[in-house]
Each structure stands twice: as C-alpha cells, then as structure tokens.
Design a protein around this motif. Structure first.
Motif, PDB file in Angstrom:
ATOM      1  N   HIS A  31       0.816  -1.219   0.000  1.00 58.70           N
ATOM      2  CA  HIS A  31       0.000   0.000   0.000  1.00 58.70           C
ATOM      3  C   HIS A  31       0.844   1.261   0.000  1.00 58.70           C
ATOM      4  O   HIS A  31       0.410   2.311  -0.467  1.00 58.70           O
ATOM      5  N   GLN A  32       2.075   1.156   0.542  1.00 61.85           N
ATOM      6  CA  GLN A  32       2.943   2.327   0.684  1.00 61.85           C
ATOM      7  C   GLN A  32       3.997   2.406  -0.411  1.00 61.85           C
ATOM      8  O   GLN A  32       4.925   3.203  -0.311  1.00 61.85           O
ATOM      9  N   TYR A 171       8.262   0.539   1.428  1.00 61.17           N
ATOM     10  CA  TYR A 171       7.862   1.877   1.864  1.00 61.17           C
ATOM     11  C   TYR A 171       8.526   2.895   0.942  1.00 61.17           C
ATOM     12  O   TYR A 171       9.749   2.960   0.845  1.00 61.17           O
ATOM     13  N   SER A 173       9.318   6.748   0.021  1.00 67.07           N
ATOM     14  CA  SER A 173       9.413   8.040   0.695  1.00 67.07           C
ATOM     15  C   SER A 173      10.395   8.921  -0.052  1.00 67.07           C
ATOM     16  O   SER A 173      11.360   8.439  -0.651  1.00 67.07           O
ATOM     17  N   THR A 185       4.924   4.617  11.273  1.00 65.17           N
ATOM     18  CA  THR A 185       4.644   4.034   9.964  1.00 65.17           C
ATOM     19  C   THR A 185       5.777   3.129   9.517  1.00 65.17           C
ATOM     20  O   THR A 185       5.549   2.019   9.020  1.00 65.17           O
ATOM     21  N   GLU A 189       5.559  -0.942   8.762  1.00 68.90           N
ATOM     22  CA  GLU A 189       5.932  -1.536   7.480  1.00 68.90           C
ATOM     23  C   GLU A 189       7.064  -2.547   7.646  1.00 68.90           C
ATOM     24  O   GLU A 189       7.108  -3.562   6.947  1.00 68.90           O
TER      25      GLU A 189
END
Length: 394
Positions: A31-32, A171, A173, A185, A189
């Motif tokens: 999802h990330q 993840y 970012s 978060t 993860e």
C-alpha cells in the motif's frame, strides 16, 4: 528522489517506486509503495552494492552519472539475486563491461541462470574482505534470509551494514533516513515485511544476528535494499528482529473469520467479547474484506489465533483456505489457537481449519466450537465463554 550521500563518498543511487501495490506477484500488498536501494562507494575502487529492478535501471544509471561515469565502476556486489535487486544487471554491465562481480557461490549459480552472459564473477564467503582503498568490505553469508544466495556486506571503517532484504520495508518516501520519516509508519511496514517474508526463517534470523554480535561489528547505520536507511534507530530495528525471530508475543488475540449468512460472524463477535473481558487485545478480521498481509502482520506478535468459517461443500469458504495456506508457509512461532464456525446439514469447515492450523505449527488448545444454523442466545453465551477460556490461557 535525488542522489543522497549516506556517508562521505557513499551515495544512495536507487529508485523509488511510488505506484507498486503488489509484490511477489499478488502475494504481498504494498500500500505504501517501495524503493529499490543501491549504494555507490567512491574510493580507489568504485563499487556498487546491489542493483535495482529492471524497470528502474535507467533511474539508477542517471543517479550514478550524477556522481561518476558508470564505466568507471570497478566492482559490483550482488548481495541477493532476486530480480528486484538484480534486474538491471545486464544493462549496467553494458556500461561497465570491465566490472568484477562479487557474490556468494549460490549467488553466482543463480546469476548465471538468470542472466546467462560471460561476466567476471568472484565468489566470496563469510569473513572474506575486499579492499576498496581507504575502505574495505567484509562479507557475511546469510543463506535463506531469504534466498539461498543472500549475503550481507559490511564496511568497518564506516560502521555501515548493507544487509539487502534484512531490516527492509516496502515503503516509498522522498526522505531517505529513518529520522526523517514517521517512525510509527516505518516500524509497522518493517513488521509487515518481516511477517510476510522473513517469518519462516525466524530461527535463522536470530542465529545470524547473534553471529554478527559475536563478530563485534560496530554498527551505526543499516542500509537495506527496500525502504529507509536506519541511522538513528538501527538498534531499535535489530531489537525488533530479535523479538520477532524468537516468537515473542503480546497479550493479544487475532480472530479471522468468513461467514455466509452471518451466523459465524455472530459467533466471532461473541468470542471477541469474551477475550476482551479477560483483558486481551483482541482484533477481528473478516478475511474477504481484509488484507491478508496486514492480518499476518498482526499475527506475528499475537499469542492466539482463532480461525472460523461457515461450512460449504464439506469444508471452509475458499478465501479462508487461501489465508491458511499462507499461514502454513510462514510457520508462525509460539502460538495457541482454536477453530469455530457454523454449519447447516453437514459439518466440515472446523475440522479442516484445525488440520491446517496444526500444519502451520499452531497449538490447538480447545476443541473446535460448532453451531448448527443460527446461534441461539445460549449458543452465543457458549461463544463468549469460549473466548474467556482462551483469554485466560493467554
């Protein structure tokens, strides 16, 4: 994300994948998003540690060009052959044809079966050291973390560990380091990543960390191949891996169910109330509307797992079977469990759930609870007591 300097002369040259929502085929939800981390070391010998997915190789090459001409790369270290970490290898080698490629023996075998070309492979093993000039890289084999070829690379002069898939997260970012991101978060993860990828290898995780501790490595930064780089909370993630690897649990129960006409759901909600009455952190998931990978993340540190399904065709509802097949492969540690569910003219779901829970290594602590058709108030009280009993065991 632009090229970032981890330490003097050591650069992140990877790529961020903002859009990916499934990994390993459809078996892992992301999802990330994720990142594919590669690290360029500028020394007397220019060295690239890990590569990226083939779809992002041009991004990596542009990042390398921000620092040096790719043709100047002397060494390429392949810590892990899985294509998300090596897919860009052929295109990179076309730009750096004289580069020597360092990997484990299993790594060499796998690289040759993936990429077929005539490359200059050099096999390394635990304890081998490669001098780069001012720095040197020490190799630590880490088979089955999580492929047979996996290994870690460690730069003593920088106290920098590059463990590929260990300590990673899916993840994405724009901020590279842990302390630049929301740590709640990041840790969630990291937990999901461990639960869905590394949990089957937990004994090996503990053994490998203990081995590294005995080697007296000083570590003040961990640069994995997915997600953020740990520079401020590296001790926290190592501690978490030890707890997850040892199967440490909380006073927590996960109830996973599937229902046809809500009878099994009513049972599940009564059981949850019984668990909560004993002070247990109890969480309820309907498998058809929940993310299986997120459920497994919560199972990781739960003491109890209760699984339920209505009976159809003498067995459980199909999507519950999928969840249990995933669980059997992941082999969670130190769990107790039980099964329950409703049925009509014939049983079957509960006994089949129990069989799969046993195969997953979960200790069954109560006989499966089965209710015909619609639960009465008396039956719901029995469900409540079922939950209370397991809550006391927790």
């Amino acid at each position: 994300m632009a090229t970032r300097e981890l330490k003097k002369g050591i650069y992140w040259v990877g790529a961020v994948d903002w859009d990916i929502r499934e990994f390993h085929g459809p078996s892992y939800s992301t999802h990330q998003g994720t990142s594919y981390n590669a690290y360029l070391i500028v020394d007397e010998k220019i060295t690239l540690v890990d590569i990226v997915d083939v779809h992002f190789v041009d991004v990596m090459i542009e990042h390398i060009k921000e620092v040096i001409d790719p043709e100047k790369i002397d060494y390429i270290i392949i810590n892990h052959v899985e294509p998300d970490h090596s897919g860009g290898f052929p295109k990179l080698m076309a730009l750096a044809p004289n580069a020597r490629v360092f990997c484990s023996k299993n790594g060499k075998d796998a690289m040759e079966q993936h990429y077929f070309g005539d490359y200059q492979y050099e096999i390394v093993k635990t304890g081998d050291v490669l001098s780069l000039g001012q720095r040197s890289i020490q190799f630590i084999e880490a088979p089955m973390l999580h492929w047979p070829d996996s290994m870690f690379s460690y730069i003593e002069e920088e106290a920098l560990l590059m463990p590929n898939d260990a300590f990673g997260q899916h993840y994405a970012s724009s901020m590279l380091f842990d302390d630049e991101n929301d740590m709640c978060t990041v840790m969630e993860e990291a937990k999901k990543y461990y639960a869905n990828i590394l949990m089957p290898f937990s004994p090996l995780v503990v053994k490998k960390i203990e081995e590294i501790i005995k080697m007296n490595f000083k570590i003040d930064m961990i640069a994995p191949s997915h997600g953020i780089v740990w520079r401020s909370h590296h001790e926290k993630i190592i501690e978490a891996y030890m707890k997850w690897g040892k199967g440490e649990t909380h006073r927590k129960a996960i109830v996973v169910y599937e229902t046809m006409w809500n009878s099994t759901e009513r049972m599940a909600r009564a059981i949850i109330e019984g668990l909560v009455s004993e002070g247990v952190d109890a969480r309820l998931y309907r498998v058809s509307v929940s993310d299986v990978n997120d459920i497994i993340k919560e199972v990781l540190d739960a003491k109890a797992l209760l699984v339920a399904s209505s009976t159809i065709n003498n067995t459980m509802i199909a999507n519950m079977a999928y969840f249990l097949e995933e669980l059997m492969g992941l082999k969670p540690r130190n769990k107790i469990g039980a099964a329950f569910g409703s049925y009509g003219w014939g049983k079957g779901a509960v006994v089949n759930i129990e069989k799969k829970l046993k195969e997953a290594g979960i200790q069954l602590v109560k006989e499966g609870l089965q209710i015909k058709y619609v639960p009465t108030e008396e039956a719901l009280k029995a469900c409540y007591e079922f939950g209370k009993d397991i809550g006391r065991m927790i």
